[in-house]
Write an enzyme that holds these catalytic residues in place. Structure first.
Site, PDB file in Angstrom:
ATOM      1  N   ASP A  25      46.209  46.657  -4.901  1.00  0.00           N
ATOM      2  CA  ASP A  25      44.954  47.250  -5.387  1.00  0.00           C
ATOM      3  C   ASP A  25      43.923  47.183  -4.275  1.00  0.00           C
ATOM      4  OD1 ASP A  25      43.046  48.396  -7.086  1.00  0.00           O
ATOM      5  OD2 ASP A  25      42.334  46.452  -7.774  1.00  0.00           O
ATOM      6  N   SER A  26      42.881  47.990  -4.416  1.00  0.00           N
ATOM      7  CA  SER A  26      41.787  47.935  -3.451  1.00  0.00           C
ATOM      8  C   SER A  26      41.000  46.627  -3.601  1.00  0.00           C
ATOM      9  CB  SER A  26      40.860  49.126  -3.666  1.00  0.00           C
ATOM     10  OG  SER A  26      40.410  49.158  -5.003  1.00  0.00           O
ATOM     11  N   TYR A  50      37.479  51.874  -2.758  1.00  0.00           N
ATOM     12  CA  TYR A  50      38.184  53.077  -2.332  1.00  0.00           C
ATOM     13  C   TYR A  50      37.593  54.314  -3.034  1.00  0.00           C
ATOM     14  CZ  TYR A  50      42.190  50.598  -0.164  1.00  0.00           C
ATOM     15  OH  TYR A  50      43.009  49.847   0.633  1.00  0.00           O
ATOM     16  N   GLY A  51      37.018  54.061  -4.204  1.00  0.00           N
ATOM     17  CA  GLY A  51      36.622  55.157  -5.108  1.00  0.00           C
ATOM     18  C   GLY A  51      35.580  56.096  -4.557  1.00  0.00           C
ATOM     19  N   CYS A  72      46.191  50.636  -8.574  1.00  0.00           N
ATOM     20  CA  CYS A  72      44.860  51.143  -8.230  1.00  0.00           C
ATOM     21  C   CYS A  72      44.879  52.616  -8.581  1.00  0.00           C
ATOM     22  CB  CYS A  72      44.598  50.945  -6.735  1.00  0.00           C
ATOM     23  SG  CYS A  72      43.072  51.693  -6.133  1.00  0.00           S
ATOM     24  N   ASN A  73      43.992  53.006  -9.465  1.00  0.00           N
ATOM     25  CA  ASN A  73      43.980  54.407  -9.890  1.00  0.00           C
ATOM     26  C   ASN A  73      43.634  55.340  -8.737  1.00  0.00           C
ATOM     27  OD1 ASN A  73      43.991  54.752 -13.148  1.00  0.00           O
ATOM     28  ND2 ASN A  73      43.311  52.740 -12.519  1.00  0.00           N
ATOM     29  N   THR A  74      42.672  54.911  -7.910  1.00  0.00           N
ATOM     30  CA  THR A  74      42.224  55.776  -6.820  1.00  0.00           C
ATOM     31  C   THR A  74      43.361  56.004  -5.820  1.00  0.00           C
ATOM     32  OG1 THR A  74      39.992  54.926  -7.126  1.00  0.00           O
ATOM     33  CG2 THR A  74      40.441  56.057  -5.064  1.00  0.00           C
ATOM     34  N   GLU A  76      32.347  43.798 -10.703  1.00  0.00           N
ATOM     35  CA  GLU A  76      32.440  42.904  -9.542  1.00  0.00           C
ATOM     36  C   GLU A  76      31.347  41.832  -9.596  1.00  0.00           C
ATOM     37  OE1 GLU A  76      34.343  43.371  -6.365  1.00  0.00           O
ATOM     38  OE2 GLU A  76      35.640  44.534  -7.669  1.00  0.00           O
ATOM     39  N   CYS A 133      40.598  53.398 -14.336  1.00  0.00           N
ATOM     40  CA  CYS A 133      40.210  52.541 -13.216  1.00  0.00           C
ATOM     41  C   CYS A 133      40.580  51.114 -13.595  1.00  0.00           C
ATOM     42  CB  CYS A 133      38.705  52.651 -12.964  1.00  0.00           C
ATOM     43  SG  CYS A 133      38.091  51.473 -11.747  1.00  0.00           S
ATOM     44  N   THR A 134      41.139  50.389 -12.633  1.00  0.00           N
ATOM     45  CA  THR A 134      41.660  49.049 -12.948  1.00  0.00           C
ATOM     46  C   THR A 134      40.573  48.041 -13.324  1.00  0.00           C
ATOM     47  OG1 THR A 134      41.708  48.791 -10.562  1.00  0.00           O
ATOM     48  CG2 THR A 134      43.802  49.151 -11.657  1.00  0.00           C
ATOM     49  N   HIS A 135      39.314  48.342 -13.017  1.00  0.00           N
ATOM     50  CA  HIS A 135      38.240  47.415 -13.402  1.00  0.00           C
ATOM     51  C   HIS A 135      37.845  47.560 -14.870  1.00  0.00           C
ATOM     52  CE1 HIS A 135      37.812  46.735  -9.164  1.00  0.00           C
ATOM     53  NE2 HIS A 135      36.752  45.980  -9.323  1.00  0.00           N
TER      54      HIS A 135
END
Ligand code: DGL
Length: 289
Positions: free
Chosen positions: A14-15, A46-47, A78-80, A155, A193-195
């Site tokens: 992942d980023s 990355y997004g 990571c979706n992006t 974050e 998105c992973t977040h």
């Protein structure tokens, strides 16, 4: 500690730390695998970056997991990176690579009765229209919206704040209005998105009654289990290979090595929230330019 590998080595990328939500689901499905996770925290997010840059960064992490950690399979959590760089990653390594977009679209198909779904994600993911394409392949119409404020809020640890609540309500109201104006009758919302799974309780409170909220982590883990389970018979015929030293963590003997490209202290502190258990010691790694 050196040991003989009798279970698959799965590299997860992942980023940042968001992909640990996918790793947690993988561990539930495949608890005896050996896991290496890298979060490219130095270059997050990355997004907001271009496809070329995302592809270069993601390929470096993929090579690290395969060439230096001996991964037999890669999961791009990571979706992006999955949306913009899956083909580049597949070209960079010679092991099977699984992204999160297709499993997310498949889960949306299973959840939606109307055939119309909403997707929230980073700017880069939305601009790529990867979800729209993956959903169309499942006969779904998808309406996508970028929610760039959500990653920094997560974050920052503001996963239970009234500010985040308000930001989510504004984004989802705009999304509902635009989707309705576009003639969609959506009954599912994909967290692209992973977040975002960490905001799930707030998002569930903000969506209209009856709308299903989809997190691709579980369906990605299902796809990984299918892929790896299907190949296990082939792998069993190969002589077992030596693994690198691998930390045995926790009472449940989860085999996990975590790496980050920036502050390991922050990774250990925030990562446990995404993983739902301590990450164990995180090692700093320099992937170069
Ligand atoms: N991991 C990214 C994703 O799932 C979010 C964070 C970033 O922008 O790098 O899209």
């Amino acid at each position: 500690l050196t040991e003989i590998r009798v279970s698959p080595a799965i590299g997860v990328f992942d980023s940042g730390f968001g992909g640990l939500t996918v790793l947690a689901a993988l561990i539930r499905k495949l608890p005896t695998a050996h896991y290496s996770f890298i979060g490219d925290t130095a270059r997050l997010p990355y997004g907001s970056k271009s496809r070329r840059t995302i592809a270069r960064y993601a390929a470096q992490s993929a090579r690290f997991l395969v060439e230096e950690q001996g991964a037999d399979y890669l999961v791009i959590a990571c979706n992006t990176a999955s949306a913009l760089a899956l083909d580049d990653i597949k070209e960079a390594v010679s092991v099977p690579v699984l992204g999160v977009i297709e499993p997310g679209a498949a889960a949306a198909r299973a959840a939606s009765s109307s055939g119309d779904v909403l997707v929230i994600a980073t700017d880069a993911t939305v601009q790529s229209h990867a979800y729209k394409a993956a959903c169309a392949a499942h006969d779904l119409r998808a309406f996508e919206k970028a929610c760039p404020l959500l990653v920094p809020l997560v974050e920052e640890g503001w996963t239970n704040s009234h500010v985040t609540d308000e930001v989510i309500r504004i984004y989802l109201n705009e999304l509902a209005t635009d989707a309705a104006a576009g003639g969609l009758n959506a009954d599912a919302l994909v967290l692209g998105c992973t977040h975002y799974p960490l905001l799930r309780p707030l998002i569930e409170r903000a969506v209209p009654a009856g709308m299903r909220v989809i997190d691709s982590a579980e369906s990605t883990a299902d796809s990984a289990a299918l892929l790896i389970g299907g190949r296990a018979t082939i792998d069993a015929k190969r002589p077992p290979s030596q693994t690198k030293a691998c930390a045995t963590l926790f009472a449940q003997s989860i085999q996990l090595n975590c790496f980050a490209t920036d502050s390991v202290e922050k990774f250990e502190r925030l990562g446990s929230r995404f993983l739902g258990r301590p990450t164990g010691p995180v090692q700093l790694v320099d992937l170069g330019g």
